[in-house]
Write an enzyme that holds these catalytic residues in place. Structure first.
Site, short mmCIF file in Angstrom:
data_model
loop_
_atom_site.label_atom_id
_atom_site.label_comp_id
_atom_site.label_asym_id
_atom_site.label_seq_id
_atom_site.Cartn_x
_atom_site.Cartn_y
_atom_site.Cartn_z
N HIS A 1 18.44 -10.90 24.82
CA HIS A 1 19.57 -11.81 24.98
C HIS A 1 20.87 -11.22 24.45
CE1 HIS A 1 17.88 -13.13 20.98
NE2 HIS A 1 19.14 -13.23 20.64
N HIS B 1 25.96 -10.81 18.97
CA HIS B 1 24.98 -9.74 18.84
C HIS B 1 24.23 -9.51 20.15
CE1 HIS B 1 22.46 -13.30 17.65
NE2 HIS B 1 21.53 -12.66 18.30
N GLU C 1 20.03 -7.17 17.06
CA GLU C 1 18.80 -7.89 16.69
C GLU C 1 17.65 -7.24 17.42
OE1 GLU C 1 18.77 -11.99 17.94
OE2 GLU C 1 16.91 -12.44 16.89
C1 LIG Z 1 17.34 -18.25 15.45
C2 LIG Z 1 17.47 -16.82 15.35
C3 LIG Z 1 18.30 -16.28 16.49
C4 LIG Z 1 17.40 -15.46 17.41
O1 LIG Z 1 17.93 -14.82 18.34
O2 LIG Z 1 16.17 -15.55 17.23
C5 LIG Z 1 19.47 -15.47 15.99
O3 LIG Z 1 19.97 -14.59 16.64
S1 LIG Z 1 20.10 -15.90 14.43
C6 LIG Z 1 21.76 -15.17 14.47
C7 LIG Z 1 22.47 -15.42 13.18
N1 LIG Z 1 21.95 -14.57 12.11
C8 LIG Z 1 22.50 -13.38 11.85
O4 LIG Z 1 23.47 -12.97 12.45
C9 LIG Z 1 21.83 -12.58 10.74
C10 LIG Z 1 22.44 -11.19 10.63
N2 LIG Z 1 23.85 -11.29 10.36
C11 LIG Z 1 24.35 -11.10 9.08
O5 LIG Z 1 23.62 -10.88 8.13
C12 LIG Z 1 25.85 -11.21 8.94
O6 LIG Z 1 26.39 -11.84 10.08
C13 LIG Z 1 26.55 -9.81 8.78
C14 LIG Z 1 26.07 -9.15 7.50
C15 LIG Z 1 26.26 -8.92 9.98
C16 LIG Z 1 28.04 -10.03 8.72
O7 LIG Z 1 28.28 -11.05 7.78
P1 LIG Z 1 29.80 -11.37 7.39
O8 LIG Z 1 30.65 -11.49 8.61
O9 LIG Z 1 29.80 -12.53 6.44
O10 LIG Z 1 30.11 -10.06 6.59
P2 LIG Z 1 31.50 -9.37 6.43
O11 LIG Z 1 32.59 -10.37 6.65
O12 LIG Z 1 31.42 -8.61 5.17
O13 LIG Z 1 31.49 -8.34 7.68
C17 LIG Z 1 31.13 -7.00 7.43
C18 LIG Z 1 31.77 -6.20 8.55
O14 LIG Z 1 30.97 -6.42 9.73
C19 LIG Z 1 31.80 -6.98 10.75
N3 LIG Z 1 30.99 -7.93 11.45
C20 LIG Z 1 30.50 -9.09 11.00
N4 LIG Z 1 29.77 -9.72 11.96
C21 LIG Z 1 29.84 -8.91 13.05
C22 LIG Z 1 29.31 -8.99 14.37
N5 LIG Z 1 28.57 -10.06 14.75
N6 LIG Z 1 29.56 -7.99 15.23
C23 LIG Z 1 30.31 -6.93 14.84
N7 LIG Z 1 30.86 -6.77 13.61
C24 LIG Z 1 30.61 -7.76 12.73
C25 LIG Z 1 32.96 -7.62 10.04
O15 LIG Z 1 34.06 -7.68 10.91
C26 LIG Z 1 33.18 -6.66 8.91
O16 LIG Z 1 33.84 -5.53 9.41
P3 LIG Z 1 35.09 -4.92 8.60
O17 LIG Z 1 35.60 -3.80 9.47
O18 LIG Z 1 34.49 -4.48 7.27
O19 LIG Z 1 36.06 -6.10 8.45
CO LIG Z 2 19.65 -13.74 18.59
#
Ligand SMILES: CC[C@H](C(=O)O)C(=O)SCCNC(=O)CCNC(=O)[C@H](O)C(C)(C)COP(=O)(O)OP(=O)(O)OC[C@H]1O[C@@H](n2cnc3c(N)ncnc32)[C@H](O)[C@@H]1OP(=O)(O)O
Ligand SMILES: [Co+2]
Length: 134
Positions: free
Chosen positions: A7, A79, A130
């Site tokens: 997805h 993602h 993912e």
């Molecule tokens: C039910 C489950 C379902 C499934 O398919 O089965 C799911 O998919 S659940 C989906 C939701 N869960 C998750 O996304 C878990 C993994 N994600 C994380 O742990 C966080 O989102 C994380 C760590 C990737 C980012 O968290 P956060 O935005 O709070 O951290 P920062 O603000 O420190 O960001 C760090 C850095 O990464 C960039 N960033 C954040 N999210 C994304 C993204 N989705 N795509 C690309 N880049 C991302 C953010 O801009 C920061 O970059 P920087 O240059 O340092 O500013």
């Molecule tokens: Co997902």
């Protein structure tokens, strides 16, 4: 290692509005909302002939997508989910290559009832990845 694209996930500020857009404007088959409290999101799946769109909205006050939506208030691509045959072997191989596996590194059960893991976007050309074991 990675197989089919399972997805493409889109974080949205209004889940019902996004589901309506895909159902009514784009004519796609859309699932009802599915709360996933262990992941801090509510999801809606848009079923397509060759893959799915996963519409995501924060659930609870510690959602991992809350700050993403703050940065992208209209919503945005969140993602990509790729299928793998053996998620633990994939995890260990990726870690051995220096990739960061998010969370405690152990798979959680995702929206399809299968083990999933997430890889840091900074290690994959700015894309949150993912992996889902099928
Ligand atoms: C039910 C489950 C379902 C499934 O398919 O089965 C799911 O998919 S659940 C989906 C939701 N869960 C998750 O996304 C878990 C993994 N994600 C994380 O742990 C966080 O989102 C994380 C760590 C990737 C980012 O968290 P956060 O935005 O709070 O951290 P920062 O603000 O420190 O960001 C760090 C850095 O990464 C960039 N960033 C954040 N999210 C994304 C993204 N989705 N795509 C690309 N880049 C991302 C953010 O801009 C920061 O970059 P920087 O240059 O340092 O500013
Ligand atoms: Co997902």
């Amino acid at each position: 290692m990675i197989g089919r694209l399972n997805h493409v996930a889109i974080a949205v500020p209004d889940l019902e509005a996004a589901a309506k857009t895909y159902r009514d404007t784009l004519g796609a088959k859309v699932s009802p909302p599915q709360p996933e409290p262990a992941h801090g999101v509510t999801v809606v799946f848009v079923e397509l002939p060759n893959t799915k769109i996963e519409l995501l909205h924060p659930l609870g006050d510690a959602s991992p997508i809350a700050s993403f939506l703050e940065r992208n208030p209209s919503g945005g691509m969140h993602h990509l989910c790729f299928e793998v045959e053996d998620i633990l072997a994939a995890r260990d191989r990726l870690k051995a290559q220096g990739a960061r596996v998010l969370g405690d590194g152990n798979p959680k059960i995702g929206a399809h009832g299968k083990p999933v893991l997430f890889l840091h976007p900074k290690d994959f050309v700015g894309t949150l990845i993912e992996l889902e074991q099928v």
